[in-house]
Design an enzyme around this catalytic site. Structure first.
Site, PDB file in Angstrom:
ATOM      1  N   GLU A 152       0.746   5.731  -0.075  1.00 36.25           N
ATOM      2  CA  GLU A 152      -0.098   6.906   0.110  1.00 36.25           C
ATOM      3  C   GLU A 152       0.080   7.873  -1.052  1.00 36.25           C
ATOM      4  OE1 GLU A 152       0.634   8.681   3.946  1.00 36.25           O
ATOM      5  OE2 GLU A 152       0.248   6.800   5.006  1.00 36.25           O
ATOM      6  N   LYS A 162       0.859  -1.188   0.000  1.00 39.67           N
ATOM      7  CA  LYS A 162       0.000   0.000   0.000  1.00 39.67           C
ATOM      8  C   LYS A 162       0.887   1.227   0.000  1.00 39.67           C
ATOM      9  CE  LYS A 162      -2.477   1.285   3.826  1.00 39.67           C
ATOM     10  NZ  LYS A 162      -1.825   2.573   4.161  1.00 39.67           N
ATOM     11  N   GLU A 199      -9.280   7.456   3.835  1.00 36.82           N
ATOM     12  CA  GLU A 199      -9.135   7.772   5.265  1.00 36.82           C
ATOM     13  C   GLU A 199      -9.635   9.183   5.557  1.00 36.82           C
ATOM     14  OE1 GLU A 199      -5.376   6.813   7.097  1.00 36.82           O
ATOM     15  OE2 GLU A 199      -5.911   7.839   8.955  1.00 36.82           O
TER      16      GLU A 199
HETATM   17  O1  KIV Z   1      -0.712   2.245   8.835  1.00 39.26           O
HETATM   18  C1  KIV Z   1      -1.939   2.121   9.003  1.00 39.26           C
HETATM   19  O2  KIV Z   1      -2.404   1.640  10.040  1.00 39.26           O
HETATM   20  C2  KIV Z   1      -2.826   2.564   7.940  1.00 39.26           C
HETATM   21  C3  KIV Z   1      -4.303   2.520   8.211  1.00 39.26           C
HETATM   22  C4  KIV Z   1      -4.674   3.590   9.145  1.00 39.26           C
HETATM   23  C5  KIV Z   1      -5.099   2.556   6.964  1.00 39.26           C
HETATM   24  O3  KIV Z   1      -2.387   2.948   6.907  1.00 39.26           O
END
Ligand code: KIV
Length: 270
Positions: free
Chosen positions: A121, A119, A187
């Site tokens: 950002e 993932k 988010e």
């Molecule tokens: O690192 C994390 O916990 C996250 C979530 C808040 C989506 O990216």
């Protein structure tokens, strides 16, 4: 997914099918081999080895201090201790923003450690990196709205996408999908906007502080379980584990001091 129709390993097509069938997806963070199997046994679809491990387990005040080494160690622990949930690993701050090559190198390390997807950002500016990862066989989840790695630029944790900002969020969501992201975390986004984006996208959205109409929800496990005194307002505490743990530890301390532990059942004389 319910416990009766659980696949041996949750894969991308299961997530896509869940969206099509309108079955809410579940995701929790996990950072170690103690907690991850407990969350797996609860039936969670995805485990996120989030960079929130910096705040939750390393005592940092933000995610900015988390390194690829920190992430690699945590991903390995979660991967070794679970067999069913899809494991998504965060690319930590500073390890991917300079471009596709950097993103690929970091992602490859986390995939080798046991992640099934990464993932990252950001919105349209991440398209080249996502395209390269996807072309290299690495599934990518996007993350837009409030993005903690940009906390200073965003002025701290606050709702994103209000008013005209909503257009940028729309553009980002569509760009991530077009680049090949298999899902997108939303988010701290207004619930109405999250609902409309979720309806328009083909890929699942996973909400945190984005209302009930995303395709799934994610929470930091320790918030969900009530490990700490304070939790953000978008969290529901499904337990009070912090208080329970403290009570158990206090009983232990008392028992040792009083001499009632170890008791006859806990040792052998010879
Ligand atoms: O690192 C994390 O916990 C996250 C979530 C808040 C989506 O990216």
């Amino acid at each position: 997914m319910t416990s009766t129709d659980q696949p041996r390993r949750v894969r991308l097509h299961h997530l896509q099918q869940a969206k099509e069938d309108r079955r809410p997806l579940t995701m929790l963070t996990a950072y170690d081999a103690l907690i991850a199997p407990i969350l797996e046994a609860a039936g969670v679809d995805m485990l996120l080895v989030g960079d929130s491990l910096g705040n939750v387990t390393l005592g940092f005040d933000s995610t900015l201090k988390v390194t690829v080494d920190d992430m690699e160690r945590a991903v390995g622990a979660v991967a070794r201790s679970t067999s069913r949930p899809l494991i998504v690993a965060d690319l930590p701050f500073g390890s991917y923003e300079t471009g596709p090559q950097a993103a690929f190198q970091t992602a490859a390390r986390l995939m080798r450690a046991g992640a099934h997807a990464v993932k990252l950002e950001g919105g349209t500016e991440r398209v080249p990196a996502i395209e390269m990862l996807v072309a290299g066989g690495i599934p990518v989840m996007g993350h837009i709205g409030y993005t903690p790695q940009s906390e200073h630029a965003l002025g701290g944790p606050r709702l994103q996408g209000r008013g005209s900002e909503g257009e940028r969020l729309w553009a980002d969501a569509l760009a991530l999908q077009d680049a090949g992201a298999f899902g997108i975390v939303l988010e701290m986004v207004p619930a109405q906007l999250a609902k409309e984006i979720t309806k328009a996208l083909k890929v699942p959205t996973i909400g945190i502080g984005a209302g009930p109409r995303c395709d799934g929800q994610v929470l930091v496990w320790s918030d969900m379980a009530g490990m700490t005194e304070w939790t953000p307002s978008f969290v529901r505490r499904f337990g009070e584990l912090g208080a329970q743990l403290q009570r158990a530890a206090a009983e232990y301390v008392g028992a040792v001091r009083q001499g009632s532990f170890p008791g006859p059942d806990n040792y052998r004389v010879e």
